[in-house]
Write a protein that holds these residues in place. Structure first.
Motif, PDB file in Angstrom:
ATOM      1  N   GLY A  28       1.301 -10.255 -13.131  1.00 25.62           N
ATOM      2  CA  GLY A  28      -0.112 -10.398 -13.456  1.00 25.62           C
ATOM      3  C   GLY A  28      -0.583  -9.237 -14.302  1.00 25.62           C
ATOM      4  O   GLY A  28       0.106  -8.212 -14.420  1.00 25.62           O
ATOM      5  N   TRP A  29      -1.762  -9.418 -14.879  1.00 27.41           N
ATOM      6  CA  TRP A  29      -2.340  -8.395 -15.755  1.00 27.41           C
ATOM      7  C   TRP A  29      -3.656  -7.887 -15.177  1.00 27.41           C
ATOM      8  O   TRP A  29      -4.504  -8.677 -14.771  1.00 27.41           O
ATOM      9  N   LEU A  30      -3.802  -6.568 -15.149  1.00 29.26           N
ATOM     10  CA  LEU A  30      -5.041  -5.927 -14.729  1.00 29.26           C
ATOM     11  C   LEU A  30      -5.651  -5.256 -15.951  1.00 29.26           C
ATOM     12  O   LEU A  30      -4.985  -4.486 -16.645  1.00 29.26           O
ATOM     13  N   ILE A  31      -6.918  -5.578 -16.240  1.00 28.79           N
ATOM     14  CA  ILE A  31      -7.635  -5.009 -17.381  1.00 28.79           C
ATOM     15  C   ILE A  31      -8.808  -4.189 -16.854  1.00 28.79           C
ATOM     16  O   ILE A  31      -9.668  -4.716 -16.150  1.00 28.79           O
ATOM     17  N   LEU A  32      -8.837  -2.901 -17.194  1.00 31.63           N
ATOM     18  CA  LEU A  32      -9.907  -2.009 -16.760  1.00 31.63           C
ATOM     19  C   LEU A  32     -10.767  -1.612 -17.943  1.00 31.63           C
ATOM     20  O   LEU A  32     -10.249  -1.264 -19.010  1.00 31.63           O
ATOM     21  N   LEU A  33     -12.084  -1.646 -17.761  1.00 31.88           N
ATOM     22  CA  LEU A  33     -13.049  -1.174 -18.752  1.00 31.88           C
ATOM     23  C   LEU A  33     -13.757   0.015 -18.123  1.00 31.88           C
ATOM     24  O   LEU A  33     -14.658  -0.154 -17.287  1.00 31.88           O
ATOM     25  N   ILE A  34     -13.328   1.216 -18.496  1.00 37.80           N
ATOM     26  CA  ILE A  34     -13.753   2.414 -17.784  1.00 37.80           C
ATOM     27  C   ILE A  34     -13.975   3.557 -18.763  1.00 37.80           C
ATOM     28  O   ILE A  34     -13.727   3.427 -19.962  1.00 37.80           O
ATOM     29  N   SER A  35     -14.412   4.697 -18.227  1.00 40.55           N
ATOM     30  CA  SER A  35     -14.602   5.879 -19.056  1.00 40.55           C
ATOM     31  C   SER A  35     -13.289   6.634 -19.191  1.00 40.55           C
ATOM     32  O   SER A  35     -12.419   6.572 -18.310  1.00 40.55           O
ATOM     33  N   ALA A  36     -13.162   7.367 -20.291  1.00 42.33           N
ATOM     34  CA  ALA A  36     -11.945   8.146 -20.524  1.00 42.33           C
ATOM     35  C   ALA A  36     -11.734   9.184 -19.431  1.00 42.33           C
ATOM     36  O   ALA A  36     -10.603   9.469 -19.037  1.00 42.33           O
ATOM     37  N   ALA A  37     -12.829   9.756 -18.913  1.00 44.88           N
ATOM     38  CA  ALA A  37     -12.711  10.788 -17.887  1.00 44.88           C
ATOM     39  C   ALA A  37     -12.104  10.246 -16.597  1.00 44.88           C
ATOM     40  O   ALA A  37     -11.388  10.959 -15.882  1.00 44.88           O
ATOM     41  N   ASP A  38     -12.384   8.974 -16.297  1.00 44.61           N
ATOM     42  CA  ASP A  38     -11.888   8.384 -15.051  1.00 44.61           C
ATOM     43  C   ASP A  38     -10.500   7.758 -15.190  1.00 44.61           C
ATOM     44  O   ASP A  38      -9.874   7.421 -14.189  1.00 44.61           O
ATOM     45  N   LEU A  39     -10.046   7.588 -16.416  1.00 52.80           N
ATOM     46  CA  LEU A  39      -8.810   6.846 -16.655  1.00 52.80           C
ATOM     47  C   LEU A  39      -7.603   7.410 -15.904  1.00 52.80           C
ATOM     48  O   LEU A  39      -6.898   6.647 -15.216  1.00 52.80           O
ATOM     49  N   PRO A  40      -7.290   8.714 -15.977  1.00 54.89           N
ATOM     50  CA  PRO A  40      -6.090   9.203 -15.286  1.00 54.89           C
ATOM     51  C   PRO A  40      -6.124   8.963 -13.780  1.00 54.89           C
ATOM     52  O   PRO A  40      -5.109   8.587 -13.176  1.00 54.89           O
ATOM     53  N   LYS A  41      -7.294   9.156 -13.178  1.00 52.54           N
ATOM     54  CA  LYS A  41      -7.415   8.992 -11.726  1.00 52.54           C
ATOM     55  C   LYS A  41      -7.137   7.565 -11.306  1.00 52.54           C
ATOM     56  O   LYS A  41      -6.379   7.319 -10.358  1.00 52.54           O
ATOM     57  N   TRP A  42      -7.715   6.590 -12.009  1.00 48.77           N
ATOM     58  CA  TRP A  42      -7.564   5.209 -11.582  1.00 48.77           C
ATOM     59  C   TRP A  42      -6.213   4.623 -11.982  1.00 48.77           C
ATOM     60  O   TRP A  42      -5.683   3.763 -11.291  1.00 48.77           O
ATOM     61  N   LYS A  43      -5.625   5.106 -13.071  1.00 47.55           N
ATOM     62  CA  LYS A  43      -4.266   4.682 -13.403  1.00 47.55           C
ATOM     63  C   LYS A  43      -3.292   5.132 -12.325  1.00 47.55           C
ATOM     64  O   LYS A  43      -2.381   4.391 -11.946  1.00 47.55           O
ATOM     65  N   ALA A  44      -3.480   6.338 -11.818  1.00 48.64           N
ATOM     66  CA  ALA A  44      -2.585   6.873 -10.793  1.00 48.64           C
ATOM     67  C   ALA A  44      -2.759   6.178  -9.455  1.00 48.64           C
ATOM     68  O   ALA A  44      -1.866   6.225  -8.597  1.00 48.64           O
TER      69      ALA A  44
END
Length: 219
Positions: A174-190
């Protein structure tokens, strides 16, 4: 033609093309721009009576929010994706622009608030979006057998829990698509270690808004 409330500008399809078109991966049809113009007018008509969105500037809505919603659909593979969940759809972003520009997809708009769900149903009816369904409720209360080929999630409250609820709704693969801020990206990817993340896309005209997709399971 749907008219916006007094004091709000009325976007023509041509005006939306000028605002949105340069920020897309590929072009969309004239009929899609017509529906998008009707959606914007309907959104601001309802927003004058209830708080559907905090985005009060229609030009920002078009330049950033509509464009990022359409781009989020354009980064999905053209094959192998049939069903998409818009997790916490709110005023219909990204789900309604996705449904307009990807009629090959079946879009489910999940929204917990009854007034917003009412708007979503009316928007889908008015715009003639036969490839959509609206579910009122929360992801954790959904039938556990109901899963999707892709889940789209904008930054929401309790994002950590939302990510895991979204992950649980994905088929394998499956595919997960996130629309988020650059500042939050590393935290939520991890947060989701089993997702193979793509290179994030910076939304044109913004230094912070990003779209990132990732695949789970086989593939």
């Amino acid at each position: 033609m749907i008219t916006p409330p007094p004091g709000q500008p009325q976007f023509t399809p041509e005006a939306l093309r000028d605002l949105i078109g340069p920020n897309l991966i590929s072009s969309i049809s004239d009929s899609a721009y017509q529906r998008l113009a009707e959606y914007v007018a309907l959104l601001y008509r309802w927003n004058s009576r209830m708080n559907l969105t905090a985005v009060r500037d229609p030009q920002s809505l078009a330049t950033f929010h509509l464009a990022e919603s359409i781009r989020s659909a354009q980064i999905l593979p053209p094959q192998g994706i049939r069903t998409v969940l818009d997790f916490g759809s709110g005023a219909g972003l990204p789900g309604i622009p996705v449904a307009i520009t990807r009629p090959d997809l079946q879009i489910t708009l999940l929204e917990a608030q009854s007034k917003k769900a009412m708007f979503l149903r009316e928007a889908c009816r008015t715009l003639g979006l036969q490839n959509t369904a609206v579910l009122r409720g929360r992801a954790e209360s959904m039938d556990p057998t109901l899963t999707f080929d892709a889940v789209m999630l904008r930054a929401v409250e309790h994002m950590q829990q939302a990510l895991h609820h979204a992950r649980a709704r994905l088929n394998d693969p499956g595919w997960l698509i996130l629309l988020i801020s650059a500042a939050d990206l590393p935290k939520w990817k991890a947060e989701l270690q089993d997702v193979r993340w793509m290179v994030p896309v910076l939304v044109a005209g913004s230094s912070q808004r990003m779209i990132v997709g990732g695949q789970t399971g086989r593939g």
